[in-house]
Design a protein around this motif. Structure first.
Motif, mmCIF file in Angstrom:
data_model
loop_
_atom_site.group_PDB
_atom_site.id
_atom_site.type_symbol
_atom_site.label_atom_id
_atom_site.label_comp_id
_atom_site.label_asym_id
_atom_site.label_seq_id
_atom_site.Cartn_x
_atom_site.Cartn_y
_atom_site.Cartn_z
ATOM 1 N N GLY A 1 0.815 -1.194 0.000
ATOM 2 C CA GLY A 1 0.000 0.000 0.000
ATOM 3 C C GLY A 1 0.855 1.254 0.000
ATOM 4 N N SER A 2 0.401 2.275 -0.721
ATOM 5 C CA SER A 2 1.135 3.543 -0.727
ATOM 6 C C SER A 2 0.186 4.718 -0.526
ATOM 7 C CB SER A 2 1.902 3.732 -2.038
ATOM 8 O OG SER A 2 2.444 5.035 -2.081
ATOM 9 N N ARG A 3 0.575 5.629 0.367
ATOM 10 C CA ARG A 3 -0.200 6.836 0.622
ATOM 11 C C ARG A 3 0.193 7.961 -0.314
ATOM 12 N NH1 ARG A 3 1.668 6.224 6.789
ATOM 13 N NH2 ARG A 3 3.140 4.904 5.697
ATOM 14 N N PHE A 4 1.178 7.707 -1.190
ATOM 15 C CA PHE A 4 1.758 8.816 -1.951
ATOM 16 C C PHE A 4 1.540 8.688 -3.458
ATOM 17 C CE2 PHE A 4 3.933 8.864 2.092
ATOM 18 C CZ PHE A 4 3.909 10.208 2.409
ATOM 19 N N GLN A 5 0.459 8.048 -3.840
ATOM 20 C CA GLN A 5 0.232 7.912 -5.283
ATOM 21 C C GLN A 5 -1.007 8.644 -5.760
ATOM 22 O OE1 GLN A 5 0.634 3.703 -6.303
ATOM 23 N NE2 GLN A 5 2.803 4.107 -6.602
ATOM 24 N N ARG A 6 -1.825 9.130 -4.836
ATOM 25 C CA ARG A 6 -3.000 9.903 -5.211
ATOM 26 C C ARG A 6 -3.017 11.161 -4.347
ATOM 27 N NH1 ARG A 6 -7.238 5.014 -4.873
ATOM 28 N NH2 ARG A 6 -6.796 5.448 -2.688
ATOM 29 N N ALA A 7 -3.345 12.295 -4.970
ATOM 30 C CA ALA A 7 -3.274 13.583 -4.276
ATOM 31 C C ALA A 7 -4.085 13.589 -2.977
ATOM 32 C CB ALA A 7 -3.749 14.701 -5.190
ATOM 33 N N ASN A 8 -5.310 13.029 -3.010
ATOM 34 C CA ASN A 8 -6.129 13.116 -1.801
ATOM 35 C C ASN A 8 -5.646 12.185 -0.682
ATOM 36 O OD1 ASN A 8 -6.993 10.980 -3.404
ATOM 37 N ND2 ASN A 8 -9.010 10.930 -2.404
ATOM 38 N N ASP A 9 -4.934 11.107 -1.057
ATOM 39 C CA ASP A 9 -4.340 10.254 -0.019
ATOM 40 C C ASP A 9 -3.198 10.990 0.667
ATOM 41 O OD1 ASP A 9 -6.021 8.265 -0.877
ATOM 42 O OD2 ASP A 9 -4.504 7.311 -2.151
ATOM 43 N N VAL A 10 -2.398 11.687 -0.162
ATOM 44 C CA VAL A 10 -1.247 12.421 0.373
ATOM 45 C C VAL A 10 -1.724 13.496 1.338
ATOM 46 C CG1 VAL A 10 0.750 13.841 -0.194
ATOM 47 C CG2 VAL A 10 0.078 11.994 -1.735
ATOM 48 N N GLU A 11 -2.798 14.203 0.933
ATOM 49 C CA GLU A 11 -3.302 15.285 1.780
ATOM 50 C C GLU A 11 -3.766 14.780 3.145
ATOM 51 O OE1 GLU A 11 -6.246 17.201 -0.643
ATOM 52 O OE2 GLU A 11 -4.678 17.754 -2.089
ATOM 53 N N ALA A 12 -4.168 13.521 3.196
ATOM 54 C CA ALA A 12 -4.652 12.971 4.459
ATOM 55 C C ALA A 12 -3.516 12.730 5.458
ATOM 56 C CB ALA A 12 -5.395 11.664 4.210
ATOM 57 N N VAL A 13 -2.283 12.704 4.950
ATOM 58 C CA VAL A 13 -1.139 12.441 5.822
ATOM 59 C C VAL A 13 -0.699 13.741 6.491
ATOM 60 C CG1 VAL A 13 1.202 11.487 5.935
ATOM 61 C CG2 VAL A 13 -0.401 10.631 4.218
ATOM 62 N N ASP B 1 6.296 5.068 -0.654
ATOM 63 C CA ASP B 1 5.873 5.124 0.747
ATOM 64 C C ASP B 1 6.761 4.203 1.581
ATOM 65 O OD1 ASP B 1 4.486 5.721 3.007
ATOM 66 O OD2 ASP B 1 2.578 4.859 2.368
ATOM 67 N N ALA B 2 6.813 4.458 2.880
ATOM 68 C CA ALA B 2 7.588 3.616 3.790
ATOM 69 C C ALA B 2 6.741 3.325 5.010
ATOM 70 C CB ALA B 2 8.868 4.332 4.202
ATOM 71 N N HIS B 3 6.957 2.192 5.601
ATOM 72 C CA HIS B 3 6.258 1.818 6.829
ATOM 73 C C HIS B 3 4.754 1.861 6.693
ATOM 74 C CE1 HIS B 3 9.953 1.451 9.000
ATOM 75 N NE2 HIS B 3 10.348 2.549 8.424
ATOM 76 N N ASN B 4 4.283 1.544 5.504
ATOM 77 C CA ASN B 4 2.849 1.391 5.320
ATOM 78 C C ASN B 4 2.548 -0.081 5.630
ATOM 79 O OD1 ASN B 4 0.241 0.985 4.228
ATOM 80 N ND2 ASN B 4 0.532 2.762 2.908
ATOM 81 N N GLY B 5 1.759 -0.302 6.657
ATOM 82 C CA GLY B 5 1.559 -1.666 7.125
ATOM 83 C C GLY B 5 0.547 -2.470 6.321
ATOM 84 N N PHE B 6 0.004 -1.851 5.266
ATOM 85 C CA PHE B 6 -1.029 -2.497 4.448
ATOM 86 C C PHE B 6 -0.358 -3.242 3.293
ATOM 87 C CE2 PHE B 6 -5.615 -1.398 2.849
ATOM 88 C CZ PHE B 6 -5.969 -2.715 3.066
#
Lengths: 230, 110
Positions: free
Chosen positions: A116-128, A153-158
């Motif tokens: 899983g990565s939090r850094f591939q979609r703009a709205n996911d990134v904004e949530a961080v 992303d790093a340390h994404n446990g998904f």
């Protein structure tokens, strides 16, 4: 749908998460996944809160750390004949509806493991949270240098994986450095991997439970020592 | 022979004896311990020796040389113990994991 999900084992390590665990597990159980809870010797009433749910409950007699709990869960899943394994956080950060999204590249045979990565979609990134964003950027660089795997992303446990990855990944870092160790193992065993955009839900609860900058430093030292000594 | 010499040399020799009897099958540790302890005894008995060696290797005073070497030995010891602890931790994890897997219980499985 529920019957086909039974061969997917969702591994949920938990440590003193009684407040959030039940809410996290309910949809997973409802959707028919084989849920494996590894209670890392919690001191709260974890078992009481989930006693009535249909799942696999494992408890470490002493606290070993999240990496060790994941490995125990994965070994269990392997022995139980799991076809797919998903790593899922106990604190409610991950969205159960994204399990299938994450599994998709694995199921169609394009990857052995999906991260899983939090850094591939703009709205996911904004949530961080901003500070965490910066910290994670540094972590991706550290991971890239130490493992040769350059991810967003790093340390994404998904994570989601097939049996091949399940057998190859043997976590020996008992605490938080396991996230980087997994990347090393992916590289070492030449597993096919794929990053998949996921949305992480940051609640006050999960933020408070999450890793601090200090922890990141400890992880780095752990990894360096491991490189030097083993 | 001043009292301080006996005070420092005897415990060192006792330490060697202790390690020789306790550490089994670890020739390297035993040998290095004997060497270090004998060097220690020699320095206690002949303090001017350290100054001579110090000057020879480019350190001003004998005491400084002893401190430097002591620091290095201490650090090596730390690393050795760290890796030992890691090994013990790994064994412990494996034991705990097997216990856990043996006691795993499915809750309300259909």
């Amino acid at each position: 749908m529920p019957t086909s999900n039974a061969s997917t084992f969702v591994v949920v390590p938990t440590y003193n998460e009684a407040a959030a665990l039940r809410q996290t597990l309910l949809p997973l159980v409802y959707e028919g996944y084989s849920v494996v809870v590894i209670d890392d010797c919690s001191a709260d009433n974890t078992l009481d809160t989930i006693q009535d749910l249909s799942l696999h409950y494992l408890r470490h007699p002493i606290n070993l750390g999240q990496g060790a709990a994941l490995q125990t869960g994965m070994r269990y899943a392997l022995l139980q004949g799991a076809e797919y394994v998903v790593h899922f956080d106990a604190d409610g950060q991950h969205d159960h509806r994204e399990i299938q999204t994450l599994l998709a590249p694995v199921k169609v045979g394009e990857a052995d493991i999906a991260l899983g990565s939090r850094f591939q979609r703009a709205n996911d990134v904004e949530a961080v949270p901003v500070l965490r964003r910066a910290l994670l950027k540094v972590a991706t660089i550290v991971n890239g240098v130490t493992t040769g795997l350059w991810l967003t992303d790093a340390h994404n446990g998904f994570r989601a994986m097939n049996r091949r990855a399940l057998a190859a990944i043997q976590i020996t870092e008992n605490r938080m450095a396991h996230a980087t160790e997994i990347l090393s193992l992916i590289r070492q065993h030449r597993l096919r991997y794929r990053e998949v955009p996921v949305h992480i839900i940051y609640t006050d609860y999960s933020k408070q439970k999450g890793q601090s900058a200090l922890n990141a430093f400890n992880i780095l030292i752990d990894l360096i020592l491991k490189k030097l000594l083993l | 022979m001043t009292p301080i010499k006996i005070l420092l040399a005897l415990p060192l020799l006792a330490l060697v004896l202790l390690f020789l009897t306790r550490l089994q099958n670890q020739t390297f540790y035993r040998l290095s311990l004997i060497v270090v302890a004998l060097a220690g005894v020699a320095l206690v008995l002949f303090p001017e020796l350290s100054t001579q060696i110090a000057v020879a290797v480019g350190v001003g005073r004998g005491v400084d040389l002893v401190i430097y070497i002591g620091g290095v030995v201490f650090f090596i010891g730390m690393v050795v113990f760290y890796s030992k602890i890691r090994r013990i931790e790994r064994t412990q994890t494996e034991i705990i994991r097997n216990m856990t897997l043996n006691q795993a219980k499915p809750l309300n499985q259909a």
